[in-house]
Design an enzyme around this catalytic site. Structure first.
Site, PDB file in Angstrom:
ATOM      1  N   THR A 118       0.863  -1.176   0.000  1.00 45.54           N
ATOM      2  CA  THR A 118       0.000   0.000   0.000  1.00 45.54           C
ATOM      3  C   THR A 118       0.898   1.223   0.000  1.00 45.54           C
ATOM      4  O   THR A 118       1.981   1.205   0.596  1.00 45.54           O
ATOM      5  CB  THR A 118      -0.912   0.035   1.238  1.00 45.54           C
ATOM      6  OG1 THR A 118      -1.544   1.314   1.329  1.00 45.54           O
ATOM      7  CG2 THR A 118      -0.150  -0.210   2.517  1.00 45.54           C
ATOM      8  N   CYS A 134      -2.173   5.032  -5.205  1.00 48.30           N
ATOM      9  CA  CYS A 134      -2.902   4.172  -4.275  1.00 48.30           C
ATOM     10  C   CYS A 134      -3.005   2.832  -4.979  1.00 48.30           C
ATOM     11  O   CYS A 134      -3.342   2.786  -6.171  1.00 48.30           O
ATOM     12  CB  CYS A 134      -4.281   4.738  -3.962  1.00 48.30           C
ATOM     13  SG  CYS A 134      -5.309   3.614  -2.995  1.00 48.30           S
TER      14      CYS A 134
END
Length: 238
Positions: free
Chosen positions: A83, A197
């Site tokens: 992430t 993202c």
């Protein structure tokens, strides 16, 4: 082949992309029946998301630091945080576990520099777009100028990530909204756009726009495989 320790689950929707891409890359490079040597620690994202909302980064660093320590005890040689946002605590995770963190911003910067991109737009969660941990690394360590969407656009991007993409929901109107923002950033002089993202690549791909896109999930997965196989030492460890 060195063992990669993956911290995933943030969200699992993008973590499965990591697992697939890493194994596909190993297969492409080594052939035959080869697959990646890795260990995955998947956290409960609901807990992490609540801590993000209240800005409790210390508790998050403890949770992910413990996960990284478990991965070290399982034989991992380096940590891969699946992430972008949680790279905010990459240094703390590395310090707690005693392992290097293969940083997603460095993997992205390597490709940007190869493409001679000097000014890039950054999409991601509001944490990634507004705070300095990601932008400053690109600017200070890699000399790449970073621009971000305006506050209204950031709110749209962030809401779609958490309310849709992290839940596996892919909506055409959300893609249209993202593409409009990408076009506006390109018109402002961005030579490319970082999909900063790991879920955004589920919604927007290069086939949707002529603006060069840099999918951090794909770039990170490729780079960590190269590191694992000893083909690259490009990482400036956290």
């Amino acid at each position: 082949m060195k063992q990669l320790g993956l911290i995933g689950g943030m969200s699992w929707e993008s973590t499965q992309s990591y697992y697939r891409l890493i194994n596909q890359t190993v297969k492409n490079k080594l052939g035959g029946l080869h697959s990646a040597q890795l260990c995955l620690f998947s956290v409960d994202f609901a807990e992490v998301a609540k801590l993000q909302a209240v800005g409790d980064w210390n508790t998050m660093s403890e949770i992910l630091g413990d996960a990284a320590t478990s991965l070290r005890l399982a034989g991992s040689d380096a940590i891969v945080i699946c992430t972008n946002t949680m790279h905010k605590v990459a240094e703390e995770i590395s310090a707690t576990s005693g392992l290097p963190v293969l940083h997603i911003a460095d993997a992205t910067a390597t490709q940007l520099k190869q493409d001679k991109v000097n000014r890039v737009a950054l999409l991601g969660t509001e944490f990634t777009m507004q705070q300095e941990f990601y932008k400053a690394r690109l600017q200070n360590l890699h000399n790449i100028e970073v621009v971000t969407p305006n506050s209204e656009q950031q709110a749209i991007i962030h809401t779609i990530i958490y309310s849709e993409l992290c839940r596996g929901e892919i909506k055409a109107n959300s893609r249209t909204a993202y593409l409009s923002i990408i076009d506006s950033l390109h018109q402002q002089g961005a030579e490319g756009v970082i999909l900063g993202c790991t879920e955004i690549g589920l919604l927007v791909q290069q086939t949707h726009t002529a603006v060069p896109l840099y999918d951090t999930t794909a770039l990170h997965a490729k780079a960590v495989v190269d590191w694992s196989l000893g083909l690259s030492s490009c990482f400036l460890y956290a």
